[in-house]
Design an enzyme around this catalytic site. Structure first.
Site, PDB file in Angstrom:
ATOM      1  N   ILE A   1     -16.357  31.387 -90.953  1.00 11.17           N
ATOM      2  CA  ILE A   1     -16.609  32.199 -92.138  1.00 11.17           C
ATOM      3  C   ILE A   1     -15.675  33.398 -92.108  1.00 11.17           C
ATOM      4  O   ILE A   1     -15.589  34.106 -91.106  1.00 11.17           O
ATOM      5  CB  ILE A   1     -18.077  32.658 -92.213  1.00 11.17           C
ATOM      6  CG1 ILE A   1     -19.011  31.444 -92.144  1.00 11.17           C
ATOM      7  CG2 ILE A   1     -18.329  33.429 -93.507  1.00 11.17           C
ATOM      8  CD1 ILE A   1     -20.477  31.794 -92.177  1.00 11.17           C
TER       9      ILE A   1
ATOM     10  N   ASP B   1     -34.370  25.259 -92.877  1.00 11.68           N
ATOM     11  CA  ASP B   1     -33.766  25.956 -91.734  1.00 11.68           C
ATOM     12  C   ASP B   1     -33.877  27.466 -91.924  1.00 11.68           C
ATOM     13  O   ASP B   1     -32.915  28.206 -91.718  1.00 11.68           O
ATOM     14  CB  ASP B   1     -32.307  25.539 -91.565  1.00 11.68           C
ATOM     15  CG  ASP B   1     -31.748  25.903 -90.182  1.00 11.68           C
ATOM     16  OD1 ASP B   1     -32.557  26.145 -89.264  1.00 11.68           O
ATOM     17  OD2 ASP B   1     -30.516  25.942 -90.020  1.00 11.68           O
TER      18      ASP B   1
ATOM     19  N   PHE C   1     -15.305  36.372 -89.280  1.00 11.73           N
ATOM     20  CA  PHE C   1     -16.394  37.160 -88.703  1.00 11.73           C
ATOM     21  C   PHE C   1     -17.539  36.301 -88.176  1.00 11.73           C
ATOM     22  O   PHE C   1     -18.503  36.827 -87.611  1.00 11.73           O
ATOM     23  CB  PHE C   1     -16.932  38.190 -89.706  1.00 11.73           C
ATOM     24  CG  PHE C   1     -17.583  37.620 -90.931  1.00 11.73           C
ATOM     25  CD1 PHE C   1     -18.923  37.291 -90.942  1.00 11.73           C
ATOM     26  CD2 PHE C   1     -16.847  37.430 -92.092  1.00 11.73           C
ATOM     27  CE1 PHE C   1     -19.528  36.784 -92.075  1.00 11.73           C
ATOM     28  CE2 PHE C   1     -17.441  36.921 -93.235  1.00 11.73           C
ATOM     29  CZ  PHE C   1     -18.790  36.601 -93.230  1.00 11.73           C
ATOM     30  N   ALA C   2     -17.440  34.992 -88.328  1.00 10.01           N
ATOM     31  CA  ALA C   2     -18.464  34.100 -87.771  1.00 10.01           C
ATOM     32  C   ALA C   2     -17.877  32.707 -87.649  1.00 10.01           C
ATOM     33  O   ALA C   2     -16.934  32.349 -88.355  1.00 10.01           O
ATOM     34  CB  ALA C   2     -19.710  34.078 -88.656  1.00 10.01           C
TER      35      ALA C   2
END
Length: 390
Positions: free
Chosen positions: A100, A212, A92-93
């Protein structure tokens, strides 16, 4: 769980015959005229094709020489990830070196982050390995409702993986992209901001600088609660207090980091100011600029994203404090949490956010006035002044 769709394979631990630890690359043609750079490029292409195959990922993780960790809250933290309990689902990423996947680990929905460590780029390999070690080391000791929970990790070059709780609603940037500009209610803004600031308050209390903090690294669960994630570039403050170099993302990066000057935990506060602006607008910071242009605007022109006229004055004031050019003028997260909690109380009581600040100032002014009056009055029975607290 029933709603999850998973690929029909499972990582099994030593159930097949022994697999090669790392499938070798096909022999490249020997061409005396080809440069060393071209040979490395061809090798990198071959390695990428092998890595892109899901079959090869599972083969590498099934091999016997896999280092595994699993989080434990006992006095001794032991990491013994049981890969026979890990099911890998759909991706999904993805990023330049990572993907991921949704998964199930020990009957629990999880996210499986797999990082590909290139073997032909020494500098990149060393950087990714260090980020992996840092993320595992930090995540395994963090336990807070607003920090994504680390579950397990495994390491088998060239594939490293980190298993965390699954956050079903994606990241905050995805959520905001679906919203109309300036459409979030003040109640929603404060709820999300409180989740983030509480997670960051805890993180700083553990001596960790995120470095970050951005909407892409803030994840949402089923209850739409926010958790801070992605600690690949994080560090202990004692080890990076005076560190130089820009480790974050330009649109959210503090000016001192952009300029590669020494920095402290206040870089996270600056980034939070940008995130808080995102919540009030639902827009991407410095929209219309490239990341480099945004960095130049911040570092050289001291520019910030424009605050909308609809932004509550009290909230705008907090945002400006957070992204102040001078780090010493930025508040700590403990102060930010306290301010946001007071704002939240005002909203729940149906009062404007300025009410609390105004009442506080008015109360102080009255007390100061009374103090002046009392101390100036002399007692008819004594030449001494009346005590203030009398």
């Amino acid at each position: 769980m029933s709603g999850l769709c998973f690929n029909p394979f499972r990582l099994r631990w030593s159930l097949r015959s022994k697999l090669p630890l790392e499938p070798s690359l096909p022999n490249l043609p020997c061409n005396p005229s080809s440069s060393k750079t071209n040979r490395y490029a061809e090798a990198e292409t071959m390695e990428k094709k092998r890595f892109d195959s899901m079959e090869s990922w599972s083969m590498i993780l099934e091999s016997e020489n896999v280092e595994t960790w699993e989080a434990s809250k006992g006095e001794r933290e032991e990491w013994t990830a049981d890969l026979s309990q890990l099911f890998i689902g759909n991706k999904f990423a993805s990023g330049a070196h990572s993907r991921i996947y949704r998964g199930i680990y020990k009957q629990r929905a999880v996210a499986v982050k797999m990082v590909r460590i290139p073997t032909h780029k020494e500098e990149t390999r060393a950087k990714l390995e260090q980020q992996f070690k840092s993320e595992v080391a930090l995540l395994s000791r963090l336990f807070h409702p607003n920090i994504v929970q680390f579950i397990a990790a495994c390491k088998k070059p060239p594939v490293y993986c980190i298993i965390t709780e699954y956050m079903s609603q994606g990241n905050l940037r995805m959520y905001l992209n679906k919203k109309e500009p300036y459409s979030l209610s003040i109640e929603t803004v404060l709820r999300l901001a409180l989740d983030i600031s509480r997670g960051m308050e805890y993180l700083h209390s553990q001596g960790v600088i995120h470095r970050d903090l951005k909407s892409n690294n803030l994840l949402l669960n089923d209850e739409m609660r926010v958790k801070v994630a992605d600690f690949g570039t994080s560090c202990l403050e004692t080890q990076c207090r005076e560190a130089k170099g820009n480790m974050g993302t330009y649109r959210w990066m503090a000016p001192e980091m952009i300029k590669e000057k020494p920095y402290t935990r206040k870089v996270d506060v600056y980034s939070f100011g940008i995130v808080l602006w995102e919540l009030t607008t639902a827009l991407l910071p410095f929209q219309g600029m490239t990341p480099v242009q945004a960095a130049f605007a911040v570092a050289e022109k001291n520019e910030r994203p424009p605050l909308p006229a609809s932004c509550q004055p009290a909230l705008a004031h907090l945002i400006k404090r957070c992204w102040s050019e001078n780090p010493s003028k930025r508040p700590d997260f403990s102060n930010i949490v306290a301010v946001l909690e007071k704002y939240d109380e005002c909203v729940k009581e149906g009062l404007p956010l300025t009410s609390h600040a105004s009442l506080t100032k008015t109360k102080k002014a009255i007390l100061d006035h009374l103090k002046g009056c009392v101390t100036s009055i002399s007692s008819p029975f004594s030449s001494s002044s009346v005590p203030v607290n009398a």
